[in-house]
Design an enzyme around this catalytic site. Structure first.
Site, PDB file in Angstrom:
ATOM      1  N   SER A  13       0.816  -1.215   0.000  1.00  0.00           N
ATOM      2  CA  SER A  13       0.000   0.000   0.000  1.00  0.00           C
ATOM      3  C   SER A  13       0.851   1.269   0.000  1.00  0.00           C
ATOM      4  CB  SER A  13      -0.906   0.028   1.226  1.00  0.00           C
ATOM      5  OG  SER A  13      -1.717  -1.119   1.259  1.00  0.00           O
TER       6      SER A  13
ATOM      7  N   GLU B 255       4.333   0.130  14.830  1.00  0.00           N
ATOM      8  CA  GLU B 255       4.724   1.460  14.361  1.00  0.00           C
ATOM      9  C   GLU B 255       5.667   2.181  15.318  1.00  0.00           C
ATOM     10  OE1 GLU B 255       1.569   0.364  14.466  1.00  0.00           O
ATOM     11  OE2 GLU B 255       1.196   0.042  12.329  1.00  0.00           O
TER      12      GLU B 255
ATOM     13  N   ARG C  39      -3.388   8.426  -0.831  1.00  0.00           N
ATOM     14  CA  ARG C  39      -3.719   7.134  -1.419  1.00  0.00           C
ATOM     15  C   ARG C  39      -4.235   7.286  -2.851  1.00  0.00           C
ATOM     16  NH1 ARG C  39      -9.300   3.998  -0.556  1.00  0.00           N
ATOM     17  NH2 ARG C  39      -8.798   2.148  -1.767  1.00  0.00           N
TER      18      ARG C  39
END
Lengths: 276, 312
Positions: B34, B55, B164
């Site tokens: 992604s 993360e 995105r």
């Protein structure tokens, strides 16, 4: 290897410096500094490939004090090793000082990573070790963790990472004194069985007496022999070690001694050094 | 008009950096397909590190790599990069001023159907308030690619905000030059200045075209670097046009609008309107529909511009 007696004397000397600088600054963390004196004595005066004249030497071994509140023992060791004049220790935590309350890599020669927020130093140490693997550098990375610190989630993210990438150039040392700010680990948030937890995460676990020079030296030697896995030395220690009124007292995690207490502590340490 | 997602440009830039700069190391937290870091993995697996779904550790590992001279690009969705790992970025990257590039994709409402939990609309605000952190928000694929190549040259912590969805390509790859901290005047105008960032830049251009039909001359400025912001250009625009509209796919609190207001209030107060998300969370939906619903459109920019011009 250096003479064990000499290293023990250095450890006791670090204790005296810790007491003096904390009394001077009227704040700081004595308990978890005093518990790590033998560990830093072995690392800084016997084990690590470092050069105080060239603190940023590329192939130096790295040390990350992930339990950043242990700054006083690190500063004492760095000053003793010659990274900066001992005079600086008097300025600990004072405005404009290069010796911040928690280690600042930009301000203090010899500090390899800024720490203070628990767990973060350990993660960064894993990054340093991974970096060496990527570029085939042969330096080693040491990370000192507090036992309470292992309650942070990032510690286990990093532990998983180190094992996954086979970071055998990384040695973590757990300063296992059993106490944290609010009391015993076992009462606040039980970390036990910590050895089994690290084992389950794929680490080579070595146990040691954190106040015995020889035991620490042997443990480090064993860690260096392990191939393909990171090692952790679970070092049993006493919080406040060497100053009887501070030993095993959670209240001395983050409180500075008064001048009377300082004198009492220094006298005890002086007697102890004579006996060693 | 051609279009491209800025995250796709990120993948392309990383492929170039794989060859060009051996210090570059790319990290991801299980989102490489992604975030497009998988493009780097394909050509340079030895310098790609997947940290798994972690993360905080992503940022800690990046910090450690940077202390040894590597140039880490730490990638994940903007929400998790700046939200979940905020304190690690602050204390392990920003405070020690380490050379880490936080490249965050899927920023803003246009992440779409995943909804509010994934729509980072406070990330610019969080990163901008952090000392030492440079904040870059590219307008199109060409700018994103140039910004990322430039990031590898800049020494210090940098936050790069990527999206995105596809955005219209504004710039010509052959002539575009990225200059950190310098806004770009895309069209001259004298009645009002529209300062836009990221995917709102193309909408600002549409608004200006619309306004010109009505005889309103709008200056359009692309602010790709939110921090350090181009004070000089902003003050000049305020002085010469006397009215400022900002547009961003971000909360109106703490982002471009706030940054511009700070400059103007100190140096040249003029009438101002901020187009952005109005202190609310987003929701699931098609990206374009959400932009419409939350008022992030060229129409809203034009409306705000008209209002200011009429008040002058």
């Amino acid at each position: 290897m250096r003479d064990k007696k000499e290293l023990q004397q250095i450890a006791n000397g670090l204790r005296k410096d810790i007491i003096k600088m904390l009394c001077e600054s009227k704040s700081g963390h004595p308990g978890g500094s005093l518990s790590a004196c033998e560990i830093l004595s072995v690392l800084y005066f016997d084990e690590m490939n470092i050069d105080p004249k060239n603190p940023n030497m590329e192939d130096r071994d790295r040390f990350v004090i992930s339990k950043g509140h242990g700054a006083p023992v690190l500063y004492a060791a760095l000053a003793e090793r010659g990274y900066f004049p001992k005079e600086e220790l008097k300025k600990l935590r004072k405005t404009g000082s290069m010796l911040q309350g928690h280690p600042d890599m930009k301000g203090t020669p010899g500090v390899d990573m800024s720490t203070g927020s628990l767990g973060q130093g350990f993660s960064a140490a894993c990054g340093m070790a991974k970096s060496a693997k990527i570029s085939n550098d042969d330096y080693r990375v040491y990370a000192l963790l507090g036992d309470g610190e292992t309650q942070e989630g990032i510690v286990w993210e990093a532990a998983m990472f180190a094992a996954h990438y086979g970071l055998d150039n990384l040695t973590a040392i757990l300063d296992h004194n059993g106490l944290q700010i609010d009391g015993k680990n076992s009462d606040v948030m039980n970390i036990s069985p910590i050895e089994k937890k690290f084992e389950a995460f794929g680490w080579n676990v070595i146990e040691a007496d954190g106040h015995c020079i020889e035991s620490i030296q042997n443990a480090i030697a064993k860690a260096k022999e392990a191939k393909g896995v990171p090692s952790i030395i679970i070092a049993s220690t006493t919080k406040g070690r060497g100053v009887s009124f501070m030993e095993n007292e959670a209240g001395w995690h983050g409180a500075a001694p008064s001048e009377e207490q300082r004198d009492e502590a220094l006298e005890e340490l002086r007697r102890c050094m004579q006996n060693d | 008009m051609t279009s491209m997602a800025t995250r796709d440009a990120y993948g392309q830039a990383l492929k170039i950096l794989a060859e060009k700069n051996e210090k570059v190391v790319v990290l991801d937290a299980d989102l490489s397909k992604s975030t497009k870091t998988a493009d780097f993995l394909k050509v340079c697996p030895e310098r790609f590190i997947n940290v798994g779904i972690a993360e905080q550790n992503l940022m800690g590992i990046a910090a450690g790599l940077a202390t040894t001279g590597k140039i880490p690009f730490a990638s994940t969705f903007a929400m998790f990069a700046t939200g979940r790992a905020y304190e690690i970025i602050r204390n392990s990257i920003g405070y020690p001023k380490l050379n880490v590039k936080v490249a965050a994709t899927h920023a803003g409402l246009t992440v779409g159907e995943d909804g509010a939990s994934h729509q980072a609309i406070e990330d610019i605000s969080l990163m901008r308030s952090m000392p030492n952190m440079v904040v870059v928000n590219p307008a199109d694929g060409v700018e994103a690619k140039a910004a990322i190549l430039s990031a590898a040259e800049y020494v210090g912590p940098m936050y790069i905000r990527l999206g995105r969805s596809k955005v219209p390509t504004i710039f010509d790859e052959n002539t575009y030059k990225f200059e950190l901290g310098k806004g770009i005047v895309l069209s001259e105008g004298s009645d009002v200045s529209i300062l836009a960032t990221g995917n709102m830049v193309s909408k600002a251009l549409e608004a200006a075209e619309e306004l010109s039909k009505e005889g309103i001359s709008a200056r359009v400025i692309n602010i790709h670097t939110i921090k350090p912001i181009d004070r000089e250009l902003i003050v000049k625009a305020a002085k010469e046009t006397g009215a400022i509209v900002t547009a961003e796919e971000h909360s109106v609190i703490g982002g471009l609008g706030s940054a511009v207001a700070e400059v103007l209030s100190e140096e040249c107060p003029v009438m101002m309107r901020r187009i952005g998300v109005q202190d609310t969370y987003g929701e699931s939906g098609d990206g374009d529909e959400l932009m419409e619903k939350y008022g992030l459109t060229s129409n809203k920019i034009a409306e705000a511009s008209r209002e200011l011009v009429s008040k002058k």
